[in-house]
Design a protein around this motif. Structure first.
Motif, short mmCIF file in Angstrom:
data_model
loop_
_atom_site.label_atom_id
_atom_site.label_comp_id
_atom_site.label_asym_id
_atom_site.label_seq_id
_atom_site.Cartn_x
_atom_site.Cartn_y
_atom_site.Cartn_z
N ARG A 12 53.64 11.57 87.03
CA ARG A 12 53.69 10.12 87.31
C ARG A 12 52.40 9.45 86.89
NH1 ARG A 12 55.27 9.79 93.31
NH2 ARG A 12 56.14 11.84 93.15
N HIS A 34 52.27 6.76 83.84
CA HIS A 34 51.81 5.39 84.05
C HIS A 34 50.63 5.07 83.13
CE1 HIS A 34 51.75 1.67 86.30
NE2 HIS A 34 50.42 1.74 86.30
N ALA A 61 51.53 3.54 91.75
CA ALA A 61 52.55 4.08 90.84
C ALA A 61 52.83 5.55 91.12
CB ALA A 61 52.10 3.91 89.39
#
Length: 166
Positions: free
Chosen positions: A21, A25, A40
């Motif tokens: 992740r 991002h 995020a």
């Protein structure tokens, strides 16, 4: 299994969902603040900062860069150039690579299999500038036997984002 494949597999297995992740991002938002990145990744800012630094130190993040708009800068031509080297070019290979790396017009260069030895992605102001680059610069590099270019008519997709394993 050769060492490179084993090493790549080992590193991919080390990444957990949260690491992916963070990396995902960052690929689209390299200037994200630590707070934005933490949100995020569903982490606290402190945890996110530690993981982000660990990913940098482990070499998963090669660099951060701004992607400029070539057309706004007056660089309206993108060409893909296939380069064939002379037989026995091995003697000139390092000199060729060093000179090629110094050419600002060359954005990417790959040694490839097939009918050509290298493929370059080149930007130029206009077609006459591309022609000058090909004739006056590229064709004069040591070991170059021939070049063939394809001018880009329309950019459909241009990204440096990598597909991350799920």
């Amino acid at each position: 299994m050769n060492g490179l494949v084993a090493e790549i597999s080992f590193h991919i297995m080390e990444l957990d969902r949260t690491d992916r992740r963070i990396l995902g991002h960052l690929q689209g938002h390299a200037r994200a603040s630590n707070l934005e990145l933490a949100e995020a990744a569903s982490l606290s800012p402190a945890q996110c900062h530690r993981r982000h630094r660990r990913l940098e130190e482990a070499g998963y993040i090669a660099r951060y860069e701004a992607r400029l708009d070539a057309a706004r800068l007056g660089l309206t031509v993108v060409a893909f150039i296939h380069v064939s080297m002379e037989r026995g070019h091995v003697r000139e290979l390092q000199k060729f690579k060093d000179l090629l790396a110094s050419l600002v017009e060359v954005q990417e260069c790959y040694a490839v299999t097939g009918d050509f030895d290298y493929v370059l992605k080149v930007v130029a102001r206009d077609l006459p500038a591309l022609s000058r680059f090909l004739m006056d610069t590229l064709m004069n590099l040591p070991g170059v036997a021939a070049v063939r270019s394809s001018v880009c008519m329309e950019e459909i997709k241009c990204t440096s984002a990598l597909p991350l394993p799920t």
